[in-house]
Write a protein that holds these residues in place. Sequence first.
Motif, mmCIF file in Angstrom:
data_model
loop_
_atom_site.group_PDB
_atom_site.id
_atom_site.type_symbol
_atom_site.label_atom_id
_atom_site.label_comp_id
_atom_site.label_asym_id
_atom_site.label_seq_id
_atom_site.Cartn_x
_atom_site.Cartn_y
_atom_site.Cartn_z
ATOM 1 N N SER A 170 31.874 15.061 19.591
ATOM 2 C CA SER A 170 31.040 13.932 20.022
ATOM 3 C C SER A 170 31.472 12.587 19.474
ATOM 4 N N ASP A 171 31.802 12.521 18.174
ATOM 5 C CA ASP A 171 32.134 11.209 17.609
ATOM 6 C C ASP A 171 33.391 10.628 18.268
ATOM 7 N N GLU A 172 34.324 11.478 18.647
ATOM 8 C CA GLU A 172 35.526 10.974 19.336
ATOM 9 C C GLU A 172 35.170 10.411 20.711
ATOM 10 N N ILE A 173 34.260 11.078 21.394
ATOM 11 C CA ILE A 173 33.862 10.594 22.724
ATOM 12 C C ILE A 173 33.191 9.231 22.589
ATOM 13 N N ASP A 174 32.297 9.083 21.591
ATOM 14 C CA ASP A 174 31.618 7.793 21.374
ATOM 15 C C ASP A 174 32.627 6.683 21.118
ATOM 16 N N VAL A 175 33.608 6.963 20.290
ATOM 17 C CA VAL A 175 34.618 5.956 19.956
ATOM 18 C C VAL A 175 35.414 5.571 21.210
#
Length: 336
Positions: A24-29
């Motif tokens: 998830s954090d990669e997608i947000d970035v």
Amino acid sequence: MADGDVPELTVTDPYVSTGRLPPSDEIDVMLASAHELYRDITRGEVADYIPVLASVDPELFGACVVSAGGREHSVGDSRHPFSIQSVSKPFVFALVCDALGHRKARELLGVNSTGLPFNSVMAIELNEHRTMNPMVNAGAIATTSLVPGDTAEQKWEFVREGLSRFAGRSLEFDEEVYESEAAANLRNVGIAHLLECYGQLYFDADQSTDVYTRQCSVLVDARDLAVMGATLADGGVNPITGERVIATAHCKRVLAVMATAGLYERSGEWMYEIGLPGKSGVSGGIVTVSPGKGGLGTFSPRLDAAGNSVRGALTTAYLSDRLGLNIYASEPATAG
Ligand code: GLN
């Protein structure tokens, strides 16, 4: 391939060729950086052939990713409502496949980009607005004519309810957009009557066009498109509501038609750069599907010459690359 006299395979699809989205954090970035990168791009024009669409704020820009497991990631104006327009086409086609079977749907509607042999010179002459598949207006109006229901009212209710199940919420309809398009709709009325002449329309021409115009006026936002795309990525089950919307077997066919013709005459370029089935609409929405992984919805009203959202296409290309979505990408088995 699946001709009338050949029994259809009863394969249960035990294997699929796809993986999962990154964390998830990669997608947000990646979503945030796509928005940052492209929000100052002002190329393209807002559509004006449907008069009311011309009054939209051209700066609107939002995107949303929904995973096949139901995770959601958004950036910008992802909850700004707009009329779905042509992005409705694959979903109504999906509903018709589900009602009639994908084989019958293919037989009645066609799934090729031109409907003529690969080396036809005539196909080039005729290609403008004359291709026969459910992603262009002729095929889409024919698709709507096949929707279950004896009356226009019943067909419209089936479409609205079906699109709502894809989105996982009850979708409204924009009366103003409908009236505006209905008053400037002669080309679509003409296409419907022409199809009727050729025996390729399956309900009254004027009423089929009217239901199709209503279908195009259904209000969605980028997040809805992502959920709708994620449903096609998730074997036909809406990952947010858990409801089965269409049979699993139809999803890969709907995606194949999107891949073939979802971006009109730019479908080849789209596939070359992005490598995913997508569908654009004239109000600035694009839905893209990464099978098994999730759906991506983008919204930004400025369009290129083929009628595809400029920022939406840039954002989709960026995310396809950075999130590893391109279905044609591989690396040597010996790589690591
Ligand atoms: N309602 C529009 C039409 O039929 C949809 C076109 C589009 O979104 N490209 O002309």
